[in-house]
Write a protein that holds these residues in place. Structure first.
Motif, PDB file in Angstrom:
ATOM      1  N   PHE A  21       0.825  -1.199   0.000  1.00 45.12           N
ATOM      2  CA  PHE A  21       0.000   0.000   0.000  1.00 45.12           C
ATOM      3  C   PHE A  21       0.864   1.257   0.000  1.00 45.12           C
ATOM      4  CE2 PHE A  21      -2.134   3.351   2.432  1.00 45.12           C
ATOM      5  CZ  PHE A  21      -3.215   3.571   1.611  1.00 45.12           C
ATOM      6  N   PHE A  22       1.879   1.297   0.859  1.00 44.98           N
ATOM      7  CA  PHE A  22       2.751   2.471   0.906  1.00 44.98           C
ATOM      8  C   PHE A  22       3.564   2.639  -0.370  1.00 44.98           C
ATOM      9  CE2 PHE A  22       2.198   2.257   5.604  1.00 44.98           C
ATOM     10  CZ  PHE A  22       1.691   3.535   5.742  1.00 44.98           C
ATOM     11  N   MET A  23       4.022   1.548  -0.934  1.00 54.79           N
ATOM     12  CA  MET A  23       4.770   1.643  -2.183  1.00 54.79           C
ATOM     13  C   MET A  23       3.887   2.171  -3.314  1.00 54.79           C
ATOM     14  SD  MET A  23       7.098  -1.799  -2.055  1.00 54.79           S
ATOM     15  CE  MET A  23       7.729  -1.547  -3.695  1.00 54.79           C
ATOM     16  N   PHE A  24       2.649   1.726  -3.344  1.00 52.68           N
ATOM     17  CA  PHE A  24       1.719   2.213  -4.357  1.00 52.68           C
ATOM     18  C   PHE A  24       1.439   3.704  -4.164  1.00 52.68           C
ATOM     19  CE2 PHE A  24      -2.583   2.941  -5.978  1.00 52.68           C
ATOM     20  CZ  PHE A  24      -2.398   2.559  -7.298  1.00 52.68           C
ATOM     21  N   GLN A  25       1.263   4.124  -2.917  1.00 59.35           N
ATOM     22  CA  GLN A  25       1.020   5.544  -2.640  1.00 59.35           C
ATOM     23  C   GLN A  25       2.216   6.399  -3.061  1.00 59.35           C
ATOM     24  OE1 GLN A  25      -1.816   6.984  -1.528  1.00 59.35           O
ATOM     25  NE2 GLN A  25      -2.719   4.962  -1.746  1.00 59.35           N
ATOM     26  N   LEU A  26       3.418   5.931  -2.813  1.00 61.86           N
ATOM     27  CA  LEU A  26       4.605   6.680  -3.215  1.00 61.86           C
ATOM     28  C   LEU A  26       4.730   6.761  -4.729  1.00 61.86           C
ATOM     29  CD1 LEU A  26       7.227   5.362  -0.650  1.00 61.86           C
ATOM     30  CD2 LEU A  26       6.293   7.674  -0.814  1.00 61.86           C
ATOM     31  N   LYS A  27       4.379   5.681  -5.406  1.00 62.60           N
ATOM     32  CA  LYS A  27       4.469   5.674  -6.863  1.00 62.60           C
ATOM     33  C   LYS A  27       3.438   6.625  -7.476  1.00 62.60           C
ATOM     34  CE  LYS A  27       6.013   2.176  -9.868  1.00 62.60           C
ATOM     35  NZ  LYS A  27       7.225   2.760 -10.046  1.00 62.60           N
ATOM     36  N   VAL A  28       2.225   6.630  -6.938  1.00 60.01           N
ATOM     37  CA  VAL A  28       1.166   7.491  -7.470  1.00 60.01           C
ATOM     38  C   VAL A  28       1.445   8.952  -7.141  1.00 60.01           C
ATOM     39  CG1 VAL A  28      -1.294   8.048  -7.218  1.00 60.01           C
ATOM     40  CG2 VAL A  28      -0.583   5.690  -7.507  1.00 60.01           C
ATOM     41  N   SER A  29       2.074   9.217  -6.014  1.00 61.43           N
ATOM     42  CA  SER A  29       2.298  10.607  -5.614  1.00 61.43           C
ATOM     43  C   SER A  29       3.338  11.309  -6.491  1.00 61.43           C
ATOM     44  CB  SER A  29       2.740  10.667  -4.153  1.00 61.43           C
ATOM     45  OG  SER A  29       4.019  10.096  -4.027  1.00 61.43           O
ATOM     46  N   LYS A  30       4.092  10.574  -7.279  1.00 62.60           N
ATOM     47  CA  LYS A  30       5.087  11.182  -8.160  1.00 62.60           C
ATOM     48  C   LYS A  30       4.467  11.790  -9.407  1.00 62.60           C
ATOM     49  CE  LYS A  30       8.902   8.267  -6.729  1.00 62.60           C
ATOM     50  NZ  LYS A  30       9.887   7.263  -7.147  1.00 62.60           N
ATOM     51  N   TYR A  31       3.241  11.394  -9.741  1.00 60.08           N
ATOM     52  CA  TYR A  31       2.581  11.918 -10.930  1.00 60.08           C
ATOM     53  C   TYR A  31       1.969  13.281 -10.642  1.00 60.08           C
ATOM     54  CZ  TYR A  31       3.042   7.298 -12.975  1.00 60.08           C
ATOM     55  OH  TYR A  31       3.546   6.136 -13.473  1.00 60.08           O
ATOM     56  N   HIS A  32       1.943  14.125 -11.659  1.00 60.61           N
ATOM     57  CA  HIS A  32       1.354  15.449 -11.522  1.00 60.61           C
ATOM     58  C   HIS A  32      -0.029  15.442 -12.168  1.00 60.61           C
ATOM     59  CE1 HIS A  32       0.827  19.736 -11.374  1.00 60.61           C
ATOM     60  NE2 HIS A  32       0.633  19.762 -12.678  1.00 60.61           N
ATOM     61  N   PHE A  33      -1.043  15.697 -11.374  1.00 59.48           N
ATOM     62  CA  PHE A  33      -2.406  15.757 -11.872  1.00 59.48           C
ATOM     63  C   PHE A  33      -2.853  17.214 -11.910  1.00 59.48           C
ATOM     64  CE2 PHE A  33      -2.085  11.574  -9.845  1.00 59.48           C
ATOM     65  CZ  PHE A  33      -2.434  10.783 -10.932  1.00 59.48           C
ATOM     66  N   PRO A  34      -3.600  17.628 -12.919  1.00 57.86           N
ATOM     67  CA  PRO A  34      -4.040  19.029 -12.981  1.00 57.86           C
ATOM     68  C   PRO A  34      -4.992  19.361 -11.833  1.00 57.86           C
ATOM     69  CG  PRO A  34      -5.066  17.733 -14.717  1.00 57.86           C
ATOM     70  CD  PRO A  34      -4.046  16.844 -14.058  1.00 57.86           C
ATOM     71  N   GLU A  35      -4.888  20.590 -11.363  1.00 60.38           N
ATOM     72  CA  GLU A  35      -5.722  21.020 -10.238  1.00 60.38           C
ATOM     73  C   GLU A  35      -7.195  21.112 -10.628  1.00 60.38           C
ATOM     74  OE1 GLU A  35      -4.734  21.901  -7.057  1.00 60.38           O
ATOM     75  OE2 GLU A  35      -2.721  21.176  -7.490  1.00 60.38           O
ATOM     76  N   ASN A  36      -7.487  21.966 -11.612  1.00 57.00           N
ATOM     77  CA  ASN A  36      -8.858  22.147 -12.071  1.00 57.00           C
ATOM     78  C   ASN A  36      -8.909  21.933 -13.580  1.00 57.00           C
ATOM     79  OD1 ASN A  36     -10.057  22.822  -9.616  1.00 57.00           O
ATOM     80  ND2 ASN A  36      -9.340  24.922  -9.775  1.00 57.00           N
TER      81      ASN A  36
END
Length: 66
Positions: A21-36
């Protein structure tokens, strides 16, 4: 024949799931998603073909008068 010791399986499986779970969260947090996200405004283009400027009527062969 010795018995299989399963007393540590629960801790092992739970720690593996938490680690995944933590590894997945770290991997997803590296991506930049648009705010709006907002829809793009498309500019209407002028038609240059003569058949796009007027209405045409299409007749089916069976609906033509005899």
């Amino acid at each position: 024949m010795p018995q299989l010791d399963t007393s540590t399986w629960f801790i092992t499986i739970m720690s593996m799931l938490v680690t995944l779970f933590f590894m997945f969260q770290l991997k997803v947090s590296k991506y930049h998603f648009p705010e709006n996200p907002e829809p793009k405004l498309e500019a209407t283009s002028k038609s240059t073909a003569p058949w796009e400027e007027k209405w045409t009527k299409i007749y089916f062969p069976l609906s033509l008068p005899l």
